[in-house]
Design a protein around this motif. Structure first.
Motif, PDB file in Angstrom:
ATOM      1  N   UNK A 178       2.483 -28.088  40.601  1.00 16.82           N
ATOM      2  CA  UNK A 178       2.669 -27.022  39.618  1.00 16.82           C
ATOM      3  C   UNK A 178       3.202 -27.588  38.307  1.00 16.82           C
ATOM      4  N   UNK A 179       4.190 -28.487  38.397  1.00 19.15           N
ATOM      5  CA  UNK A 179       4.749 -29.090  37.192  1.00 19.15           C
ATOM      6  C   UNK A 179       3.724 -29.990  36.497  1.00 19.15           C
ATOM      7  N   UNK A 180       2.881 -30.647  37.271  1.00 14.70           N
ATOM      8  CA  UNK A 180       1.865 -31.509  36.672  1.00 14.70           C
ATOM      9  C   UNK A 180       0.808 -30.688  35.933  1.00 14.70           C
ATOM     10  N   UNK A 181       0.511 -29.478  36.426  1.00 13.99           N
ATOM     11  CA  UNK A 181      -0.426 -28.599  35.718  1.00 13.99           C
ATOM     12  C   UNK A 181       0.123 -28.251  34.336  1.00 13.99           C
ATOM     13  N   UNK A 182       1.424 -27.879  34.284  1.00 13.93           N
ATOM     14  CA  UNK A 182       2.054 -27.612  32.989  1.00 13.93           C
ATOM     15  C   UNK A 182       2.000 -28.853  32.110  1.00 13.93           C
ATOM     16  N   UNK A 183       2.300 -30.009  32.700  1.00 14.23           N
ATOM     17  CA  UNK A 183       2.322 -31.250  31.925  1.00 14.23           C
ATOM     18  C   UNK A 183       0.944 -31.593  31.362  1.00 14.23           C
ATOM     19  N   UNK A 184      -0.113 -31.306  32.114  1.00 18.77           N
ATOM     20  CA  UNK A 184      -1.475 -31.581  31.643  1.00 18.77           C
ATOM     21  C   UNK A 184      -1.781 -30.780  30.387  1.00 18.77           C
ATOM     22  N   UNK A 185      -1.418 -29.509  30.388  1.00 15.71           N
ATOM     23  CA  UNK A 185      -1.681 -28.667  29.217  1.00 15.71           C
ATOM     24  C   UNK A 185      -0.806 -29.066  28.034  1.00 15.71           C
ATOM     25  N   UNK A 186       0.454 -29.401  28.303  1.00 15.86           N
ATOM     26  CA  UNK A 186       1.344 -29.836  27.220  1.00 15.86           C
ATOM     27  C   UNK A 186       0.837 -31.147  26.620  1.00 15.86           C
ATOM     28  N   UNK A 187       0.394 -32.038  27.467  1.00 15.65           N
ATOM     29  CA  UNK A 187      -0.152 -33.316  26.988  1.00 15.65           C
ATOM     30  C   UNK A 187      -1.398 -33.080  26.145  1.00 15.65           C
ATOM     31  N   UNK A 188      -2.217 -32.092  26.554  1.00 14.25           N
ATOM     32  CA  UNK A 188      -3.430 -31.755  25.807  1.00 14.25           C
ATOM     33  C   UNK A 188      -3.085 -31.235  24.416  1.00 14.25           C
ATOM     34  N   UNK A 189      -2.015 -30.451  24.300  1.00 15.00           N
ATOM     35  CA  UNK A 189      -1.585 -29.916  23.004  1.00 15.00           C
ATOM     36  C   UNK A 189      -1.000 -31.023  22.129  1.00 15.00           C
ATOM     37  N   UNK A 192      -1.247 -34.430  22.580  1.00 14.49           N
ATOM     38  CA  UNK A 192      -2.083 -35.616  22.417  1.00 14.49           C
ATOM     39  C   UNK A 192      -1.369 -36.913  22.706  1.00 14.49           C
ATOM     40  N   UNK A 193      -0.297 -36.849  23.516  1.00 14.72           N
ATOM     41  CA  UNK A 193       0.453 -38.055  23.871  1.00 14.72           C
ATOM     42  C   UNK A 193       0.189 -38.415  25.329  1.00 14.72           C
ATOM     43  N   UNK A 194       0.866 -39.453  25.796  1.00 16.06           N
ATOM     44  CA  UNK A 194       0.649 -39.931  27.157  1.00 16.06           C
ATOM     45  C   UNK A 194       1.422 -39.083  28.164  1.00 16.06           C
ATOM     46  N   UNK A 195       0.885 -39.005  29.374  1.00 13.94           N
ATOM     47  CA  UNK A 195       1.536 -38.253  30.448  1.00 13.94           C
ATOM     48  C   UNK A 195       1.613 -39.100  31.702  1.00 13.94           C
ATOM     49  N   UNK A 196       2.760 -39.019  32.381  1.00 12.10           N
ATOM     50  CA  UNK A 196       2.937 -39.647  33.681  1.00 12.10           C
ATOM     51  C   UNK A 196       3.595 -38.628  34.605  1.00 12.10           C
ATOM     52  N   UNK A 197       2.825 -38.066  35.522  1.00 11.41           N
ATOM     53  CA  UNK A 197       3.366 -37.025  36.392  1.00 11.41           C
ATOM     54  C   UNK A 197       3.765 -35.808  35.577  1.00 11.41           C
ATOM     55  N   UNK A 198       5.040 -35.448  35.658  1.00  7.66           N
ATOM     56  CA  UNK A 198       5.533 -34.316  34.873  1.00  7.66           C
ATOM     57  C   UNK A 198       6.283 -34.766  33.617  1.00  7.66           C
ATOM     58  N   UNK A 199       6.080 -36.018  33.248  1.00  6.20           N
ATOM     59  CA  UNK A 199       6.683 -36.568  32.032  1.00  6.20           C
ATOM     60  C   UNK A 199       5.622 -36.663  30.941  1.00  6.20           C
ATOM     61  N   UNK A 200       5.954 -36.143  29.759  1.00  5.00           N
ATOM     62  CA  UNK A 200       5.044 -36.192  28.610  1.00  5.00           C
ATOM     63  C   UNK A 200       5.774 -36.861  27.454  1.00  5.00           C
ATOM     64  N   UNK A 201       5.140 -37.845  26.838  1.00  5.56           N
ATOM     65  CA  UNK A 201       5.775 -38.593  25.755  1.00  5.56           C
ATOM     66  C   UNK A 201       5.979 -37.718  24.525  1.00  5.56           C
ATOM     67  N   UNK A 202       7.144 -37.872  23.867  1.00  5.21           N
ATOM     68  CA  UNK A 202       7.398 -37.178  22.614  1.00  5.21           C
ATOM     69  C   UNK A 202       6.398 -37.630  21.556  1.00  5.21           C
ATOM     70  N   UNK A 203       6.087 -36.732  20.638  1.00  5.42           N
ATOM     71  CA  UNK A 203       5.155 -37.058  19.557  1.00  5.42           C
ATOM     72  C   UNK A 203       5.683 -38.199  18.699  1.00  5.42           C
ATOM     73  N   UNK A 204       7.013 -38.240  18.492  1.00  7.42           N
ATOM     74  CA  UNK A 204       7.591 -39.299  17.660  1.00  7.42           C
ATOM     75  C   UNK A 204       7.868 -40.574  18.452  1.00  7.42           C
ATOM     76  N   UNK A 205       7.414 -40.605  19.731  1.00  2.81           N
ATOM     77  CA  UNK A 205       7.541 -41.774  20.612  1.00  2.81           C
ATOM     78  C   UNK A 205       8.990 -42.200  20.842  1.00  2.81           C
ATOM     79  N   UNK A 206       9.919 -41.255  20.726  1.00  4.64           N
ATOM     80  CA  UNK A 206      11.339 -41.581  20.918  1.00  4.64           C
ATOM     81  C   UNK A 206      11.757 -41.475  22.380  1.00  4.64           C
TER      82      UNK A 206
END
Length: 279
Positions: free
Chosen positions: A150-161, A163-177
């Motif tokens: 369930x968390x990975x589904x949310x992460x997939x859509x957030x990553x799509x918005x 445009x950064x990298x995703x690992x499981x339920x972790x999505x990289x910040x846009x500013x790469x911080x």
């Protein structure tokens, strides 16, 4: 005169609506109290109060509407099966676990709908209160079983918005911080379950007759809150400062109001052709 009063009290004392409503009130009060106490312990009085004790206004309204519908129509004399079930449910409610109270609500609702030969208002009230158990119990059961996916589904859509990298339920910040962790509190599942509850409450209160188009309206309500939640989490993923700003109690309250407005508006639009409102 005195005899007639005694007869009236005796008749009312064996009314099934009164018995079922009493069970619902006890179970809902116990389940809500457990949630309130947990919220205060974890967040403190101020944040818990601002956050409505982690209980959506939709749940509060649905509980009131459901019990009111159950009480609004006499349902005949209490049956032996009703008493047996009531005793079992009271034991379940008495357990020091808030979730079991919602399980009791679900069991009582299913009993009324499938075995109780309910009158119209009793049936509608049981449907509303059964729907209350979706966000308060069943969605949590589903989440505990399938949290990772369930968390990975949310992460997939957030990553799509973002445009950064995703690992499981972790999505990289846009500013790469760093990376944004999508936690259970950020899941869209709870909001979707509230949308289903809102639709059930509005449609049953309005005596809405089922139509095939209702599926589309219900899906639209669910999609609207899912989209708002994904947008919210995506904004958090812009940077650490955005995360802190959007994770504050006032912003969470504002977003809850926006979601509430969306699901109520869509639910009302879905029943706009019905001419009878209320019971």
């Amino acid at each position: 005169m005195l005899k007639s009063v005694r007869n009236k009290i005796k008749t009312e004392s064996v009314d099934r609506s009164g018995l079922f409503a009493s069970l619902y009130i006890i179970a809902c009060a116990n389940g809500l109290t457990a949630r309130i106490v947990k919220s205060i312990h974890s967040r403190g009085w101020f944040d818990a109060t601002v956050g409505n004790f982690d209980v959506s206004i939709i749940v509060w309204v649905a509980c009131f509407v459901g019990v009111s519908l159950v009480l609004s129509e006499r349902a005949g004399k209490i049956q032996k099966a009703d008493l047996v079930l009531s005793a079992a449910l009271l034991l379940l409610i008495a357990l020091p676990i808030g979730a079991t109270s919602w399980l009791a609500v679900a069991i009582l609702s299913l009993y009324i709908l499938f075995l109780g030969r309910p009158a119209d208002s009793l049936r509608r009230g049981a449907i509303v209160l059964l729907a209350v158990t979706i966000p308060m119990f069943w969605s949590r059961v589903v989440f505990n079983l399938f949290a990772r996916y369930i968390l990975e589904i949310d992460a997939i859509f957030v990553r799509w918005v973002l445009g950064t990298e995703r690992t499981g339920n972790l999505v990289e910040f846009v500013d790469h911080s760093g990376s944004l962790a999508i936690l259970p509190s950020c899941s869209s599942l709870a909001n979707v379950s509230l949308a289903l509850l809102c639709w059930a409450t509005v449609s049953q209160f309005a005596r809405h007759k089922w139509r095939s188009q209702d599926i589309l309206w219900c899906l639209l309500a669910c999609f609207s809150v899912f989209a708002v939640n994904v947008l919210r989490v995506s904004l958090m993923g812009v940077s650490g400062s955005f995360y802190l700003m959007l994770h504050s109690p006032p912003v969470e309250v504002l977003l809850s109001i926006i979601m509430l407005g969306l699901v109520v508006s869509i639910s009302l639009a879905g029943i706009r052709h019905d001419s009878v409102i209320g019971s």
